[in-house]
Scaffold this motif. Structure first.
Motif, PDB file in Angstrom:
ATOM      1  N   TYR A  91      89.361  -2.459  15.275  1.00 49.28           N
ATOM      2  CA  TYR A  91      88.075  -1.777  15.348  1.00 49.28           C
ATOM      3  C   TYR A  91      86.917  -2.714  14.994  1.00 49.28           C
ATOM      4  O   TYR A  91      85.811  -2.573  15.523  1.00 49.28           O
ATOM      5  N   ALA A  94      86.285  -4.553  18.048  1.00 47.80           N
ATOM      6  CA  ALA A  94      85.661  -3.636  18.998  1.00 47.80           C
ATOM      7  C   ALA A  94      84.170  -3.492  18.708  1.00 47.80           C
ATOM      8  O   ALA A  94      83.346  -3.479  19.630  1.00 47.80           O
ATOM      9  N   CYS A 153      88.881   2.437  22.103  1.00 48.92           N
ATOM     10  CA  CYS A 153      87.949   1.303  22.101  1.00 48.92           C
ATOM     11  C   CYS A 153      87.327   1.102  23.478  1.00 48.92           C
ATOM     12  O   CYS A 153      86.121   0.846  23.596  1.00 48.92           O
TER      13      CYS A 153
END
Length: 228
Positions: A91, A94, A153
């Motif tokens: 993340y 991302a 994502c």
């Protein structure tokens, strides 16, 4: 093309990159360190061959450097506050990709009224996100994340892309702000690559294997750069 169609096109682009990475992952099955180094090499190649040279010629150097420092301090604060996890690595990268998309999206939004320029730039940008999909999928594979997290994502990246195209149409961000955002993105990608996917394997993976995995990742980045 409408903004929604552009977002869908970007989703298809990053998904195609993800499928390519998933196919390649068969060569590195059960080799977590190798897959991580492959990802690290690809990301470093993406930075050195594509993102940094393009950003340096297109944005304010001072803004890039300031954004780089902000991104570095953000990483330090984040790691001091949170326990490291494989999911957080995905993340975090991302988020870096989201920020990287903002200046490009705003520029496309500001040019949508010019059909010739907007079509050329949009096509280039959508194809340019094939490597981003490849990188995110490689991270997901190396950290044990499943398709669900990766798809989330990809959807988020597409929504971010479409949203900032709309912002570019309505109230474009200043060039200085875009430069800072690009610097933050470069810093986040670079720090994540070095710490999460390269640094922790320097002493645990034999040097020949380390150089091989890293080199293959860098080579794939170079191939993407030449192709796109």
């Amino acid at each position: 093309m409408t903004i929604i169609i552009l977002g869908i096109c970007l989703f298809l682009s990053v998904s195609t990159g993800g499928v390519l990475a998933w196919t390649l992952a068969g060569l590195f099955k059960d080799k977590i360190g190798g897959c991580s180094l492959l990802c690290g090499g690809f990301l470093i190649g993406l930075l050195t061959l594509d993102i940094i040279p393009s950003a340096w010629s297109a944005y304010y150097p001072f803004g890039l450097l300031l954004g780089g420092l902000l991104g570095f301090f953000f990483i330090l604060v984040l790691h001091s506050m949170c326990n490291h996890s494989h999911t957080s690595s995905l993340y975090l990268l991302a988020v870096a990709m989201f920020i990287h998309t903002i200046p490009l999206s705003v520029t496309i939004g500001s040019l949508l009224d010019d059909p010739a320029l907007s079509l050329t730039m949009t096509t280039s940008t959508i194809l340019h996100h094939l490597p981003e999909g490849f990188a995110l999928a490689t991270v997901a594979l190396s950290t044990g994340n499943k398709w669900g997290s990766l798809t989330l994502c990809f959807i988020g990246l597409s929504i971010c892309f479409a949203s900032f195209i709309w912002i570019g149409q309505q109230a474009p961000l200043s060039f200085k702000i875009q430069s800072i955002l690009m610097g933050v993105s470069i810093s986040l990608i670079g720090c994540t690559s070095m710490k999460e996917f390269i640094g922790q394997y320097i002493r645990t993976v034999p040097l020949p294997a380390f150089l091989t995995y890293f080199g293959v990742g860098y080579l794939f980045s170079g191939l993407f750069h030449l192709w796109l």
